[in-house]
Design a protein around this motif. Structure first.
Motif, PDB file in Angstrom:
ATOM      1  N   ASP A   1      21.761  -8.235  -6.168  1.00 27.66           N
ATOM      2  CA  ASP A   1      23.127  -8.481  -5.566  1.00 27.66           C
ATOM      3  C   ASP A   1      23.920  -9.587  -6.042  1.00 27.66           C
TER       4      ASP A   1
ATOM      5  N   TYR B   1      24.840  -8.885  -9.620  1.00 26.49           N
ATOM      6  CA  TYR B   1      25.762  -7.763  -9.573  1.00 26.49           C
ATOM      7  C   TYR B   1      27.137  -8.346  -9.415  1.00 26.49           C
ATOM      8  N   PHE B   2      27.332  -9.215  -8.498  1.00 26.47           N
ATOM      9  CA  PHE B   2      28.528  -9.691  -7.961  1.00 26.47           C
ATOM     10  C   PHE B   2      29.113 -10.827  -8.588  1.00 26.47           C
ATOM     11  N   THR B   3      28.290 -11.474  -9.420  1.00 23.60           N
ATOM     12  CA  THR B   3      28.679 -12.704 -10.083  1.00 23.60           C
ATOM     13  C   THR B   3      29.472 -12.215 -11.437  1.00 23.60           C
ATOM     14  N   ASN B   4      30.726 -12.850 -11.756  1.00 24.50           N
ATOM     15  CA  ASN B   4      31.358 -12.427 -12.927  1.00 24.50           C
ATOM     16  C   ASN B   4      30.826 -13.310 -14.248  1.00 24.50           C
TER      17      ASN B   4
ATOM     18  N   GLU C   1      23.454   4.824  -4.849  1.00 27.11           N
ATOM     19  CA  GLU C   1      24.191   3.898  -3.804  1.00 27.11           C
ATOM     20  C   GLU C   1      24.354   4.525  -2.835  1.00 27.11           C
TER      21      GLU C   1
ATOM     22  N   PRO D   1      21.489  -2.851   0.586  1.00 23.61           N
ATOM     23  CA  PRO D   1      21.267  -3.369  -0.804  1.00 23.61           C
ATOM     24  C   PRO D   1      19.715  -3.434  -1.053  1.00 23.61           C
TER      25      PRO D   1
ATOM     26  N   TRP E   1      19.110   0.093  -2.348  1.00 24.28           N
ATOM     27  CA  TRP E   1      19.756   0.254  -3.670  1.00 24.28           C
ATOM     28  C   TRP E   1      18.902  -0.390  -4.884  1.00 24.28           C
TER      29      TRP E   1
ATOM     30  N   GLY F   1      30.838   4.094 -11.271  1.00 26.05           N
ATOM     31  CA  GLY F   1      30.788   2.647 -11.288  1.00 26.05           C
ATOM     32  C   GLY F   1      32.379   2.185 -10.968  1.00 26.05           C
ATOM     33  N   LYS F   2      32.607   1.253 -11.962  1.00 25.27           N
ATOM     34  CA  LYS F   2      33.924   0.497 -11.533  1.00 25.27           C
ATOM     35  C   LYS F   2      34.990   1.389 -11.496  1.00 25.27           C
ATOM     36  N   ARG F   3      35.106   2.801 -12.041  1.00 19.86           N
ATOM     37  CA  ARG F   3      36.107   3.384 -12.217  1.00 19.86           C
ATOM     38  C   ARG F   3      36.063   4.495 -11.008  1.00 19.86           C
ATOM     39  N   SER F   4      35.180   4.486 -10.111  1.00 19.95           N
ATOM     40  CA  SER F   4      34.806   5.687  -8.836  1.00 19.95           C
ATOM     41  C   SER F   4      36.013   6.149  -8.297  1.00 19.95           C
TER      42      SER F   4
END
Lengths: 534, 333
Positions: free
Chosen positions: A11, A14-17, A84, A134, A137, A421-424
């Motif tokens: 997690d 995943y969330f860290t840029n 997910e 989570p 997942w 993913g990002k485009r869902s």
């Protein structure tokens, strides 16, 4: 360390840029987590687990048994992804087995590998019943090896290199020679052991890659004295490695694909690593990518298939022979070794990539045109600097690829689908078609699908255009008004009985959105015949 | 009841419910921009909602307003009686209950069943027709308790004490709910807030809510970046990654929204921390509520309409998706 710590790690990553922050999070976890848990976590993130803990299909089956299939389908399309969806919507068992604590990561792995099919199923249910979304997942991603947390293999190796205080190149070489759970690697990083010895392990060697040529800037750098030109064949780039009677064929990304090409693997009776292009040779002639495609992904090709489409390697380079690495030698020096090596191989299976004659850049342009006219056999040219060593990765100004121009056509958008993913939440997959005469009427027939080639800004515009031009819906597929024209670029086309239009495109992408062009002015299907030279 | 271009229309009383275009007579369920809008001749709403609309300049001087506290019955004309029941969504949010010739129709507006210290809890009103939203109508939406999410934020602040946690919250409702819950969880520092959140927070305070000390970010010296380290800053969601956030030391973009359940959504918003905080009912609560009203007919206005319609029909409840245009999922969340 509990599975929960592993799920937290995923997690956080995943969330860290920032890549640096990701490295810090990973190395912190690896330092405070004991063996073998940290090694398994590393394998999951680095994508080196060699087995599934359970099958994707089992997950699907469990959900279908527990949840209304239509609601499951809607959920899945909304979320854009199976794991997910299951993680969020998992319906608890009516009488769940309660665990006092979640098992450790390695216990989870041991348990799954030890159990038979019904046992795996029961264990998976118990874990899912006891986990938070989570954690579920993390488990599903781990178990089906589908982890994507925005951390490249390169970053993983860099993290390890920093922990060990060595150059990342050292890790590159080690990486493919060691296996999970990497206890020898961590013993070395912790300073408790020597660096793992991989000299006797047959492994994938990181390959050298090329940059697309920049015609404005790079052409001036070229001369026949400093650069070789070769064909860029349209097969798949592979590495054929032999050692102590063992043989492996690796894809460019290091996947072992030996099983698909046992005919080529059987010819390996030498100790060397050869870099080349894998193709097939129907009737003794180099075949097209379409021919090769019939053998790709076949786990056990039949004898008849191998006879009809025998595997063939066009050798580009030699990386090592009899334990001696040639990576530091120049291309010219390696080429001499390669020539000698290939001369002793059977020409049915091995040929050497031809060095093309040229003196001026115009000659190169002519050769490139020749590639364009090769009916898809050659993708273009490779131009390589003769004095460069074999460096893994993509060193600048060493190897150039100069592809032939793509084919273009104007097609009409017909259907759109949400991405993953990002485009869902965006309609980002587009099916487009060309006009054809169907029983005397002008109708669109789908010719292909594309989901890239546009900017993020254009994606937003397309998404809102589609939302305002909906016609009908077929499950996840949204039909739209036949009003928007795309200029589609593609590398090649071939006839395909599976498609209504009779053609399939290779590597199609949106090259321009023709907001200005009326749909009835888009291309007709007949243009395909001309484009593919039929 | 019928559907017209402006939204739901109650024929005998000649009025709209939550119209998005200016109309002569409008019943407004709550103050969010996708339900309340400007330019109406007459407005019926709860007193809180009318105050919110006034704060947001949705009612002009010439607008006639009728504030009806929860439960107070009102003759709307044409034989229609209107009263409001609390919806548990935000301050003043209501379900509009229409009674006509022995029939009762409830337009629930937006609602939630999870506890919220900043507004009255949802009240189940038995009815013949229940009109519901379906923002989170998929089995994947199972909202966790708010306390868990706030604890997630507190834990992140303990682990990363040098970073400024910038929490993106909608100005009306979400902002105040998050602040209140943080106070209940023991957060003691002043809240630093974006100017866009000020007036509605003050409005909540005028209704007796206490958020402790808060201060506008704009009132603090630009050079005093370190002031915000380890603290919570609240702003509208669009600001968390915008130029505004550059004034903070090492900002950590956080979004509080029901959509944060979906990973890809959180990534789209470029949130590094997603708090699943929703003003809407989740899947199980939507189904439960429709059941509890005993309504023989459920109309579904917007959101994941297909899923809810299907699931209700499966339970033998007559349901119909209306696909109202103009209500956007993003606004309230």
């Amino acid at each position: 360390m509990s599975f929960a710590a592993f799920a937290d790690l995923l997690d956080d990553l995943y969330f860290t840029n920032s890549t640096l922050a990701k490295e810090a999070i990973l190395s912190d976890y690896l330092r405070r987590t004991p063996d073998p848990d940290r090694g398994w976590a590393l394998a999951a993130i680095g994508g080196t687990l060699s087995f599934d803990l359970f099958k994707r299909n089992l997950v699907k089956t469990l959900m279908e048994e527990r949840m209304d299939p239509y609601l499951f389908q809607l959920s899945r399309h909304y979320v854009g992804e199976l794991s997910e969806t299951v993680a969020l919507a998992w319906p608890q068992s009516s009488e769940p087995v309660r665990l006092n604590r979640l098992p450790d990561l390695h216990e989870v792995i041991d348990e799954f590998t030890r159990r038979d099919k019904p046992g795996i199923r029961a264990y998976l249910v118990t874990l899912l019943d006891n986990m938070s979304p989570p954690q579920r997942w993390a488990l599903l991603k781990l178990g089906t090896r589908g982890l994507r947390i925005g951390m490249s293999a390169r970053t993983v190796k860099k993290t390890l290199a920093n922990m060990a205080g060595v150059d990342v190149g050292v890790l590159e070489k080690l990486w493919h020679g060691i296996t999970p759970p990497y206890t020898s690697l961590f013993a070395w990083i912790d300073g408790n052991a020597e660096m793992p010895d991989i000299s006797n392990v047959l492994t994938y060697s990181p390959v050298m890659l090329s940059h697309p040529i920049d015609e404005a800037a790079d052409l001036d750098r070229l001369s026949p004295e400093t650069h070789h030109a070769e064909w860029k064949w349209d097969g798949i780039r592979v590495q054929v490695a032999g050692m102590n009677g063992e043989a492996r064929i690796y894809s460019r990304t290091g996947d072992d694909i030996s099983h698909s090409f046992p005919d080529l693997a059987a010819t390996v009776n030498w100790d060397a690593v050869i870099d080349g292009e894998l193709l097939v040779r129907p009737d003794g002639q180099i075949g097209s990518f379409n021919d090769l495609q019939q053998r790709l992904g076949k786990k056990k090709p039949s004898g008849a298939l191998m006879k009809r489409l025998p595997a063939h390697l066009i050798a580009y380079d030699i990386i090592s022979e009899n334990g001696v690495s040639f990576r530091d030698q120049t291309l010219d020096a390696r080429r001499k070794t390669l020539e000698a090596f290939i001369a002793e191989r059977h020409p049915d299976h091995y040929t050497i990539s031809e060095i093309l004659e040229w003196t001026t850049v115009d000659d190169l342009r002519g050769l490139r045109q020749e590639a364009a006219d090769s009916e898809g056999l050659k993708e273009g040219l490779m131009v390589k600097r003769r004095d460069t060593p074999y460096v893994s990765g993509r060193p600048k100004h060493a190897w150039y690829k100069w592809k032939r121009d793509p084919f273009l056509l104007d097609a009409v958008l017909m259907y759109a689908q949400r991405g993953t993913g990002k485009r869902s939440s965006y309609y980002s997959d587009y099916t487009f078609g060309l006009w054809a005469n169907v029983e005397g009427e002008a109708k669109l027939l789908p010719i292909g699908k594309a989901y890239f080639g546009f900017t993020d800004e254009e994606l937003k515009q397309l998404d809102s255009w589609i939302r305002n031009h909906k016609v009908a819906r077929y499950g996840p597929v949204q039909e739209v008004d036949k009003e928007l024209v795309f200029e589609v670029a593609f590398d090649s086309a071939h006839e395909s009985p599976r498609h209504k239009s009779g053609y399939a495109l290779r590597f199609p992408r949106i090259s321009r959105i023709r907001w200005d062009k009326p749909a009835h002015e888009a291309d007709r299907l007949e243009i395909m015949d001309t484009l593919i030279g039929k | 009841m019928e559907i017209r271009e402006g939204g739901f229309y109650c024929v005998p009383a000649e009025c709209y419910v939550d119209p998005m275009v200016p109309v002569t007579r409008a019943v407004v369920t709550h103050g969010h921009a996708d339900h309340a809008s400007r330019g109406h001749g007459r407005v019926w709403a709860t007193p809180e909602t009318i105050d919110i609309m006034r704060t947001r300049n949705y009612v002009a001087d010439e607008t006639q307003t009728t504030g009806l506290p929860y439960g107070q019955r009102h003759d709307l004309g044409g034989g229609v009686t209107l009263w409001f029941a609390s919806a548990g969504h935000i301050l003043g949010s209501a379900q509009a209950v229409f009674e006509y010739q022995g029939q009762r129709i409830v337009a629930a507006g937006d609602f939630k069943r999870h506890p919220d210290p900043t507004c009255a809890p949802f009240e189940v009103v038995p009815c013949d027709v229940f009109i519901t939203e379906a923002t989170f109508a998929l089995p994947v939406f199972q909202h966790p308790p708010l306390e868990d999410e706030v604890e997630k934020l507190m834990r992140s602040m303990r682990t990363l004490p040098d970073r400024t946690h910038i929490v993106g919250v909608y100005a009306l409702g979400k902002c105040q709910r998050v602040m209140k819950t943080l106070r209940l969880a023991g957060y003691e520092h002043p809240f630093y807030i974006h100017g866009a959140l000020k007036r509605l927070t003050e409005l909540y305070e005028s209704y007796g809510q206490d958020f402790g000390v808060w201060q506008l970010v704009s009132e603090i010296d630009r050079n005093d970046k370190d002031r915000f380290r380890g603290k919570i800053v609240l702003c509208p969601p669009a600001q968390i990654n915008d130029r505004w956030s550059r004034r903070f030391a090492d900002p950590l973009p956080t979004v509080a929204s029901g959509w944060m359940q979906i990973r890809a959504r959180a990534r789209q918003k470029r949130a590094e921390l997603g708090l699943v905080v929703s003003d809407h009912a989740d899947w199980n609560d939507l189904l439960r509520t429709c059941r509890e009203t005993g309504a023989g007919m459920v109309w579904i206005t917007h959101g994941r309409v297909e899923a809810l319609e299907y699931a209700l029909k499966k339970e033998g409840i007559n349901a119909k998706g209306l696909h109202l245009i103009g209500i956007e999922e993003a606004a309230g969340e």
